[in-house]
Enzyme design. Sequence first.
Site, mmCIF file in Angstrom:
data_model
loop_
_atom_site.group_PDB
_atom_site.id
_atom_site.type_symbol
_atom_site.label_atom_id
_atom_site.label_comp_id
_atom_site.label_asym_id
_atom_site.label_seq_id
_atom_site.Cartn_x
_atom_site.Cartn_y
_atom_site.Cartn_z
ATOM 1 N N GLY A 110 0.972 -1.249 0.077
ATOM 2 C CA GLY A 110 -0.354 -0.478 0.111
ATOM 3 C C GLY A 110 0.614 1.121 0.332
ATOM 4 N N GLY A 132 -0.364 4.153 0.464
ATOM 5 C CA GLY A 132 -0.770 5.595 0.506
ATOM 6 C C GLY A 132 -0.338 6.471 1.904
ATOM 7 N N PHE A 133 -1.094 7.224 2.703
ATOM 8 C CA PHE A 133 0.046 7.470 3.592
ATOM 9 C C PHE A 133 0.744 6.788 4.443
ATOM 10 C CE2 PHE A 133 -3.499 10.273 2.417
ATOM 11 C CZ PHE A 133 -3.042 11.814 1.866
ATOM 12 N N VAL A 140 -2.032 -7.658 -4.307
ATOM 13 C CA VAL A 140 -1.732 -8.174 -3.241
ATOM 14 C C VAL A 140 -2.908 -9.560 -3.444
ATOM 15 C CG1 VAL A 140 -1.055 -9.004 -0.416
ATOM 16 C CG2 VAL A 140 0.136 -7.100 -3.002
ATOM 17 N N GLU A 173 -18.745 17.694 2.879
ATOM 18 C CA GLU A 173 -17.944 18.705 1.394
ATOM 19 C C GLU A 173 -18.675 18.683 -0.020
ATOM 20 O OE1 GLU A 173 -13.589 19.196 3.930
ATOM 21 O OE2 GLU A 173 -13.819 17.705 2.355
ATOM 22 N N ASP A 198 -4.805 3.722 7.737
ATOM 23 C CA ASP A 198 -6.728 3.102 8.328
ATOM 24 C C ASP A 198 -7.036 1.564 8.942
ATOM 25 O OD1 ASP A 198 -7.466 5.850 7.620
ATOM 26 O OD2 ASP A 198 -7.973 4.836 5.803
ATOM 27 N N ALA A 238 -5.527 10.536 7.518
ATOM 28 C CA ALA A 238 -4.666 10.912 7.193
ATOM 29 C C ALA A 238 -3.253 11.515 8.054
ATOM 30 C CB ALA A 238 -3.996 11.996 6.061
HETATM 31 C C1 LIG Z 1 -13.298 10.928 0.016
HETATM 32 C C2 LIG Z 1 -12.687 11.099 1.108
HETATM 33 C C3 LIG Z 1 -12.462 12.357 2.059
HETATM 34 C C4 LIG Z 1 -11.328 12.044 2.710
HETATM 35 N N1 LIG Z 1 -11.220 13.698 3.591
HETATM 36 C C5 LIG Z 1 -10.151 13.689 4.949
HETATM 37 C C6 LIG Z 1 -9.250 14.880 5.665
HETATM 38 O O1 LIG Z 1 -9.886 15.897 5.486
HETATM 39 N N2 LIG Z 1 -8.335 14.818 6.381
HETATM 40 C C7 LIG Z 1 -7.947 13.611 6.792
HETATM 41 O O2 LIG Z 1 -7.127 13.274 7.699
HETATM 42 N N3 LIG Z 1 -8.036 11.846 6.257
HETATM 43 C C8 LIG Z 1 -9.555 12.201 4.868
HETATM 44 N N4 LIG Z 1 -10.214 11.256 4.239
HETATM 45 C C9 LIG Z 1 -9.210 10.126 4.861
HETATM 46 C C10 LIG Z 1 -7.393 9.759 4.391
HETATM 47 O O3 LIG Z 1 -7.754 9.553 3.233
HETATM 48 C C11 LIG Z 1 -6.912 8.251 5.086
HETATM 49 O O4 LIG Z 1 -7.565 8.377 6.454
HETATM 50 C C12 LIG Z 1 -5.524 7.770 4.896
HETATM 51 O O5 LIG Z 1 -5.433 7.879 2.971
HETATM 52 C C13 LIG Z 1 -5.719 6.464 4.811
HETATM 53 O O6 LIG Z 1 -3.832 6.282 4.912
HETATM 54 P P1 LIG Z 1 -3.692 4.716 4.742
HETATM 55 O O7 LIG Z 1 -2.404 5.145 4.085
HETATM 56 O O8 LIG Z 1 -3.336 4.021 5.946
HETATM 57 O O9 LIG Z 1 -4.933 4.418 3.240
HETATM 58 P P2 LIG Z 1 -4.933 5.139 1.834
HETATM 59 O O10 LIG Z 1 -3.723 6.510 1.801
HETATM 60 O O11 LIG Z 1 -6.062 4.121 1.191
HETATM 61 O O12 LIG Z 1 -3.806 3.982 0.848
HETATM 62 C C14 LIG Z 1 -3.542 2.661 1.149
HETATM 63 C C15 LIG Z 1 -3.561 1.793 -0.431
HETATM 64 O O13 LIG Z 1 -3.159 0.496 -0.096
HETATM 65 C C16 LIG Z 1 -3.185 -0.134 -2.122
HETATM 66 N N5 LIG Z 1 -4.173 -1.583 -1.535
HETATM 67 C C17 LIG Z 1 -4.682 -1.622 -0.997
HETATM 68 N N6 LIG Z 1 -4.968 -2.945 -0.658
HETATM 69 C C18 LIG Z 1 -3.980 -3.212 -2.149
HETATM 70 C C19 LIG Z 1 -3.936 -4.613 -2.180
HETATM 71 N N7 LIG Z 1 -4.673 -6.134 -1.909
HETATM 72 N N8 LIG Z 1 -3.076 -4.637 -2.917
HETATM 73 C C20 LIG Z 1 -1.903 -3.515 -3.758
HETATM 74 N N9 LIG Z 1 -2.486 -2.346 -3.259
HETATM 75 C C21 LIG Z 1 -2.987 -1.940 -2.300
HETATM 76 C C22 LIG Z 1 -4.613 1.237 -2.703
HETATM 77 O O14 LIG Z 1 -4.247 1.337 -3.891
HETATM 78 C C23 LIG Z 1 -3.831 2.729 -1.741
HETATM 79 O O15 LIG Z 1 -2.637 2.635 -2.658
HETATM 80 C C24 LIG Z 1 -10.976 11.152 3.252
HETATM 81 C C25 LIG Z 1 -11.122 9.500 2.915
HETATM 82 C C26 LIG Z 1 -11.424 10.015 1.742
HETATM 83 C C27 LIG Z 1 -12.494 8.585 0.580
#
Ligand SMILES: Cc1cc2nc3c(=O)[nH]c(=O)nc-3n(C[C@H](O)[C@H](O)[C@H](O)COP(=O)(O)OP(=O)(O)OC[C@H]3O[C@@H](n4cnc5c(N)ncnc54)[C@H](O)[C@@H]3O)c2cc1C
Length: 424
Positions: A15, A17-18, A83, A174, A305, A322
């Site tokens: 992943g 993400g953040f 994955v 929003e 998350d 985030a």
């Molecule tokens: C519409 C929306 C608005 C938001 N607004 C806010 C905000 O204003 N402020 C705030 O703090 N938070 C906000 N959030 C929440 C924030 O975006 C998440 O908490 C944050 O992205 C979590 O980070 P993460 O790295 O855990 O997961 P993510 O950023 O979701 O990254 C997960 C990554 O894992 C990858 N992945 C998942 N499963 C697999 C797999 N099986 N194989 C390979 N890759 C995989 C995905 O492609 C992705 O790139 C918002 C979320 C959404 C949906």
Amino acid sequence: MNIPKTSHPRILIIGGGFAGIALAKKLSKQEVQVVLLDKNNYHTFQPLLYQVSTGGLEPDSIAYPIRKILKNFPNFYFRLANVQSVDVDKNAVITDIGTLKFDYLVVATGSKTNYFGNIEIEKNSMAMKTIPQSLNLRSLILENFEDALLTSDLHERNALMNFVIVGGGPTGVELAGALAEIKKGILPKDYPDLDTRMAQIHIVQSADCILKGMSKQASEKAEEFLEKLGVNIWKNVRVTNYDGKTAVTNTDLTFETATLIWAAGVKGAAIHGLDAEQFMTRGHRMVVNEFSQVLGFKNIFAIGDIACMQSAQFPEGLPMMAQPAIQQGEQLGNNILRLLKNDVMRPFIYKDKGTMATIGRNKAVVDLKRFKFQGVFAWYVWMFVHLFFLIGFRNRMVVFVNWVYNYVRFDREARLIIRPFKKR
Ligand SMILES: Cc1cc2nc3c(=O)[nH]c(=O)nc-3n(C[C@H](O)[C@H](O)[C@H](O)COP(=O)(O)OP(=O)(O)OC[C@H]3O[C@@H](n4cnc5c(N)ncnc54)[C@H](O)[C@@H]3O)c2cc1C
């Protein structure tokens, strides 16, 4: 996967993400091999997805190539891979491009939309968790107005211009604010031959207030802002079904709508092999200790998350936002390095930097630890923070220029049906 086996321990992150990016950045200059797998070759800045859905921003400006974020790190490998499962006995992950062994595994897969088991809602509603989903929503919104223009059936026309957002959290708020601004500023100009005053925007919220995670002040002010923009807010109401035409609730209220946007919850995007009941909590998140270790494992971690790190202050785990994801990624990087030196790992302590949401032009609510404020200044703070956390200079510039342009011109020029969306 064409990744060499070296003498460096292999840290495999699922992943980008953040959380995953923060961790990879921490580790990539060290004496370790970092492998990052993601099903997309880009990082998504999810907080601005609603602007893509409403034509305020192009999708490219809130996405960034993962390879570019981590270029120039000799021990870093990215592979575009979905994955499928983890074999905990063999210390290996199984993906659509092959199998890879790890010394340390970090699950940072984030979350996905939670329909709470309602298959009909899942089938018929729109989600906004990824860029393709946001583009689908953008297309559907615009297609609805094109169709509304063509039909002579008043009932059908109203349903096409009726938008129901389920969930009054930051995403729902929003999105509703942006739709209300489109109704006011753009639709009358784009569709002079359609009575766009009939367009309606509803937020349906099961709790007794919107922005439940924020202060009472923020929630009340956001409600006031939205009502001024003409958004209907239905509190203590739960949408129980949606067949693609009618949204049914647990009260007498029903909505005839061609567009129901589901922003009512998310659940952890668990990976098979680590999704047994003993690892998971209610929100389908993996239980981790204060070092982000998945219960029962020394070399498997979860951050962001997907991870549920419970504490006295957060009995249900840290908020799915985030900041906890970034902070956990950075802290885990330091802890893995300590672990490799046989040092003691340090427990994670979340530094709450506050929460915020924007309702539209000049309107936002901000809750910081010591100060809570709303209105124009809050809106500037909201913009600054979002620009600051966007990855990439180009993206920051593009978003900034777009915002200035939209502000001055009262416009949203990305209202394009590039990829038509057909409802199933
Ligand atoms: C519409 C929306 C608005 C938001 N607004 C806010 C905000 O204003 N402020 C705030 O703090 N938070 C906000 N959030 C929440 C924030 O975006 C998440 O908490 C944050 O992205 C979590 O980070 P993460 O790295 O855990 O997961 P993510 O950023 O979701 O990254 C997960 C990554 O894992 C990858 N992945 C998942 N499963 C697999 C797999 N099986 N194989 C390979 N890759 C995989 C995905 O492609 C992705 O790139 C918002 C979320 C959404 C949906």
